[in-house]
Design a protein around this motif. Structure first.
Motif, mmCIF file in Angstrom:
data_model
loop_
_atom_site.group_PDB
_atom_site.id
_atom_site.type_symbol
_atom_site.label_atom_id
_atom_site.label_comp_id
_atom_site.label_asym_id
_atom_site.label_seq_id
_atom_site.Cartn_x
_atom_site.Cartn_y
_atom_site.Cartn_z
ATOM 1 N N VAL A 42 0.850 -1.042 0.025
ATOM 2 C CA VAL A 42 -0.103 0.027 0.051
ATOM 3 C C VAL A 42 0.766 1.309 0.040
ATOM 4 C CG1 VAL A 42 -1.748 1.220 1.115
ATOM 5 C CG2 VAL A 42 -1.770 -1.150 1.306
ATOM 6 N N THR A 43 0.690 2.375 -0.887
ATOM 7 C CA THR A 43 1.484 3.351 -0.778
ATOM 8 C C THR A 43 0.609 4.545 -0.877
ATOM 9 O OG1 THR A 43 1.608 3.269 -3.428
ATOM 10 C CG2 THR A 43 3.280 2.450 -2.134
ATOM 11 N N SER A 44 0.900 5.521 -0.394
ATOM 12 C CA SER A 44 0.120 7.020 -0.472
ATOM 13 C C SER A 44 1.158 8.195 -0.244
ATOM 14 C CB SER A 44 -1.129 6.840 0.579
ATOM 15 O OG SER A 44 -1.887 8.085 0.582
ATOM 16 N N SER A 45 0.487 9.164 0.649
ATOM 17 C CA SER A 45 1.154 10.305 0.791
ATOM 18 C C SER A 45 0.637 11.160 1.936
ATOM 19 C CB SER A 45 1.702 11.334 -0.371
ATOM 20 O OG SER A 45 0.477 11.762 -0.937
ATOM 21 N N THR A 46 1.410 11.898 2.766
ATOM 22 C CA THR A 46 1.001 12.636 3.711
ATOM 23 C C THR A 46 1.816 13.808 3.965
ATOM 24 O OG1 THR A 46 0.426 12.757 6.180
ATOM 25 C CG2 THR A 46 2.603 11.489 5.491
ATOM 26 N N THR A 47 1.245 15.035 4.688
ATOM 27 C CA THR A 47 2.153 15.984 4.771
ATOM 28 C C THR A 47 2.634 16.197 6.315
ATOM 29 O OG1 THR A 47 0.252 17.403 5.251
ATOM 30 C CG2 THR A 47 1.046 17.267 2.809
ATOM 31 N N THR A 48 3.720 16.589 6.295
ATOM 32 C CA THR A 48 4.191 16.957 7.925
ATOM 33 C C THR A 48 3.774 18.118 8.474
ATOM 34 O OG1 THR A 48 6.117 18.168 7.065
ATOM 35 C CG2 THR A 48 6.399 15.791 7.163
ATOM 36 N N ALA A 49 3.873 18.509 9.793
ATOM 37 C CA ALA A 49 3.485 19.564 10.303
ATOM 38 C C ALA A 49 4.140 21.005 9.719
ATOM 39 C CB ALA A 49 3.978 19.570 11.910
ATOM 40 N N LEU A 50 5.149 21.035 9.108
ATOM 41 C CA LEU A 50 5.777 21.920 8.547
ATOM 42 C C LEU A 50 5.258 22.169 6.917
ATOM 43 C CD1 LEU A 50 9.493 21.478 9.644
ATOM 44 C CD2 LEU A 50 7.570 23.008 10.562
ATOM 45 N N GLY A 51 4.386 21.259 6.532
ATOM 46 C CA GLY A 51 3.710 21.467 5.154
ATOM 47 C C GLY A 51 4.551 20.502 4.179
ATOM 48 N N GLU A 52 5.472 19.779 4.439
ATOM 49 C CA GLU A 52 6.456 19.106 3.591
ATOM 50 C C GLU A 52 5.716 17.666 3.268
ATOM 51 O OE1 GLU A 52 10.785 16.841 3.431
ATOM 52 O OE2 GLU A 52 9.876 17.871 5.239
ATOM 53 N N ARG A 53 5.612 17.352 2.003
ATOM 54 C CA ARG A 53 4.832 16.253 1.523
ATOM 55 C C ARG A 53 5.634 14.808 1.486
ATOM 56 N NH1 ARG A 53 0.159 16.208 -1.528
ATOM 57 N NH2 ARG A 53 -0.271 14.344 -2.764
ATOM 58 N N ALA A 55 5.976 10.662 1.196
ATOM 59 C CA ALA A 55 5.535 9.338 0.600
ATOM 60 C C ALA A 55 5.488 8.505 1.718
ATOM 61 C CB ALA A 55 6.160 8.616 -0.681
ATOM 62 N N VAL A 56 4.471 7.813 1.823
ATOM 63 C CA VAL A 56 3.962 6.788 2.749
ATOM 64 C C VAL A 56 3.853 5.281 1.949
ATOM 65 C CG1 VAL A 56 2.532 6.009 4.712
ATOM 66 C CG2 VAL A 56 3.049 8.450 4.445
ATOM 67 N N GLY A 57 4.655 4.346 2.667
ATOM 68 C CA GLY A 57 4.528 2.829 2.091
ATOM 69 C C GLY A 57 4.100 1.892 3.121
ATOM 70 N N VAL A 58 3.683 0.866 2.872
ATOM 71 C CA VAL A 58 3.201 -0.106 4.059
ATOM 72 C C VAL A 58 3.623 -1.547 3.166
ATOM 73 C CG1 VAL A 58 1.671 -1.365 5.221
ATOM 74 C CG2 VAL A 58 1.184 0.921 4.774
ATOM 75 N N GLY A 59 4.658 -2.177 3.727
ATOM 76 C CA GLY A 59 5.445 -3.324 3.240
ATOM 77 C C GLY A 59 4.225 -4.500 3.488
ATOM 78 N N GLY A 60 4.488 -5.882 3.066
ATOM 79 C CA GLY A 60 3.810 -6.965 2.868
ATOM 80 C C GLY A 60 3.727 -7.200 4.293
ATOM 81 N N ALA A 122 1.293 6.565 8.183
ATOM 82 C CA ALA A 122 1.545 8.226 8.083
ATOM 83 C C ALA A 122 1.722 8.642 9.485
ATOM 84 C CB ALA A 122 0.533 8.817 7.295
ATOM 85 N N ALA A 123 0.739 8.181 10.638
ATOM 86 C CA ALA A 123 0.658 8.775 11.820
ATOM 87 C C ALA A 123 2.225 8.319 12.332
ATOM 88 C CB ALA A 123 -0.552 8.344 12.704
ATOM 89 N N ALA A 124 2.377 7.127 12.204
ATOM 90 C CA ALA A 124 3.713 6.596 12.681
ATOM 91 C C ALA A 124 4.965 7.256 12.027
ATOM 92 C CB ALA A 124 3.930 5.088 12.393
ATOM 93 N N ARG A 125 4.912 7.753 11.200
ATOM 94 C CA ARG A 125 6.236 8.342 10.389
ATOM 95 C C ARG A 125 6.115 9.903 10.689
ATOM 96 N NH1 ARG A 125 8.238 8.038 4.255
ATOM 97 N NH2 ARG A 125 10.197 9.061 4.557
ATOM 98 N N THR A 126 5.227 10.538 10.673
ATOM 99 C CA THR A 126 5.199 11.905 10.646
ATOM 100 C C THR A 126 4.283 12.423 11.853
ATOM 101 O OG1 THR A 126 3.258 12.204 9.265
ATOM 102 C CG2 THR A 126 5.343 12.111 7.979
ATOM 103 N N GLY A 127 3.512 11.637 12.417
ATOM 104 C CA GLY A 127 2.890 12.239 13.573
ATOM 105 C C GLY A 127 1.418 12.783 13.083
ATOM 106 N N VAL A 128 1.159 12.694 11.944
ATOM 107 C CA VAL A 128 0.009 13.137 11.104
ATOM 108 C C VAL A 128 -0.812 11.986 10.553
ATOM 109 C CG1 VAL A 128 -1.063 15.037 9.499
ATOM 110 C CG2 VAL A 128 0.993 15.534 10.759
ATOM 111 N N GLY A 129 -1.940 11.816 11.006
ATOM 112 C CA GLY A 129 -2.498 10.704 10.523
ATOM 113 C C GLY A 129 -3.299 10.988 9.156
ATOM 114 N N THR A 130 -3.358 12.195 8.632
ATOM 115 C CA THR A 130 -4.045 12.420 7.600
ATOM 116 C C THR A 130 -3.240 12.184 6.293
ATOM 117 O OG1 THR A 130 -5.184 14.360 8.857
ATOM 118 C CG2 THR A 130 -5.478 14.464 6.505
ATOM 119 N N LEU A 131 -4.123 11.781 5.329
ATOM 120 C CA LEU A 131 -3.421 11.555 4.079
ATOM 121 C C LEU A 131 -3.409 12.744 3.032
ATOM 122 C CD1 LEU A 131 -4.456 7.671 3.324
ATOM 123 C CD2 LEU A 131 -2.373 8.583 4.228
ATOM 124 N N ALA A 132 -2.582 13.098 2.261
ATOM 125 C CA ALA A 132 -2.641 14.001 1.151
ATOM 126 C C ALA A 132 -2.809 13.624 0.006
ATOM 127 C CB ALA A 132 -1.282 14.961 1.438
#
Length: 240
Positions: A42-53, A55-60, A122-132
Motif C-alpha cells: 500500500v502506498t500513499s502520501s501525507t504532509t508533515t506539520a511543516l507542510g512538507e509532502r 511518501a508513505v508505504g506499507v510493506g507486505g 503516516a501517523a507513525a512516520r510524521t505524527g499526522v494521520g491525515t493523507l494528502a
C-alpha cells in the motif's frame, strides 16, 4: 546361498522422486510468500506539520503480519514430506491447505483495509494521520493471493500424489538382523558363524571322532575357542 535368514536386495522406492518434487514445490511457495512480503503493498502520501509532502508505504509483512509465519509453515511441511508415512501425508496435506487458505484470507483483506493501513503508517512516520493523496494497492497483493490459492490446492494434490509413495517392506526389515552374520545360515554354513560353531564342537565333521579316513581313531586336536576363554577368564576361571 539362499538360507532362510538371508535378506534379498532392497525393493526400489518409486515414490522418492514424487516426494522430492512435492518438497521443492512447497519450498517454492514458501519462498514466494517471503519475497512478496518484502515490497510495499500500500502506498500513499501525507504532509508533515511543516507542510512538507512525504511518501508513505506499507510493506507486505506489515499489511499482512501472518505472512512470514505462513511461509515458515509451508517450509516445514516441505521438510516433513520426506519423513512422513501414509498417515502423515494426510496431516501434512491438511496443514498445507490451511496455510494456503490463511494466506488467501490475509492477502485478500489488504485492499479493504488499505486506507487505514496508510493512515497508521503516516501517523507513525510524521505524527499526522491525515493523507494528502490517494491510496494505491500494489499488484503484489494479488500475486500473494494467487500463491495462497496454489498452496491451498497443493494440499489435496499432496494426498493424491502420496498414494504412489512406498514404505520399506516389513519382510526386509525382519530379515535384516538375520543377515548380520557372514555367509549363509542354513546347512553347509560358512564364514565366522560356522567357524565359531566348529570351534565350540571341537572340529566335528573335519576329522573328529567317527570321521572316515586316516587317523579316524586318533583323538582330535583340542581347539580353543578364544572368545569362550576370555569369557571364562573374566569370570575368574582358569580356561587351561
Amino acid at each position: 546361498m539362499s538360507g532362510a535368514g538371508v535378506a534379498g536386495p532392497r525393493e526400489p522406492r518409486p515414490g522418492r522422486g514424487g516426494r522430492r518434487q512435492v518438497a521443492v514445490a512447497l519450498l517454492a511457495l514458501a519462498a514466494a510468500l517471503g519475497v512478496l512480503g518484502a515490497p510495499d503493498w500500500v502506498t500513499s502520501s501525507t504532509t508533515t506539520a511543516l507542510g512538507e509532502r512525504v511518501a508513505v508505504g506499507v510493506g507486505g509483512t506489515a499489511a499482512a503480519p501472518a505472512l512470514p509465519a505462513l511461509a515458515l509453515v509451508l517450509a516445514a511441511c516441505a521438510l516433513a514430506v520426506a519423513l512422513v508415512g501414509r498417515a502423515g501425508r494426510w496431516l501434512v496435506g491438511l496443514v498445507v491447505t490451511a496455510a494456503g487458505v490463511a494466506a488467501v484470507a490475509v492477502a485478500a483483506g489488504v485492499p479493504g483495509a488499505a486506507r487505514r493501513l496508510a493512515e497508521d503508517a503516516a501517523a507513525a512516520r510524521t505524527g499526522v494521520g491525515t493523507l494528502a493523496g490517494g491510496v494505491t494497492v500494489s499488484p503484489v497483493v494479488w500475486a500473494a493471493v494467487a500463491v495462497g490459492v496454489l498452496a491451498a490446492l497443493a494440499g489435496p494434490a499432496l494426498v493424491r500424489a502420496g498414494r504412489s509413495w512406498s514404505v520399506p517392506s516389513a519382510r526386509h526389515e525382519r530379515a535384516r538382523p538375520a543377515a548380520a552374520g557372514t555367509g549363509t545360515t542354513g546347512a553347509g554354513a560358512t564364514g565366522p558363524v560356522a567357524d565359531g560353531r566348529r570351534a565350540r564342537t571341537g572340529g566335528a565333521g573335519t576329522g573328529g571322532p567317527g570321521a572316515g579316513g586316516p587317523g579316524a581313531g586318533a583323538a582330535p586336536a583340542a581347539t580353543v575357542d578364544e572368545r569362550a576363554a576370555w569369557d571364562r577368564l573374566s569370570r575368574g576361571e582358569d580356561p587351561s
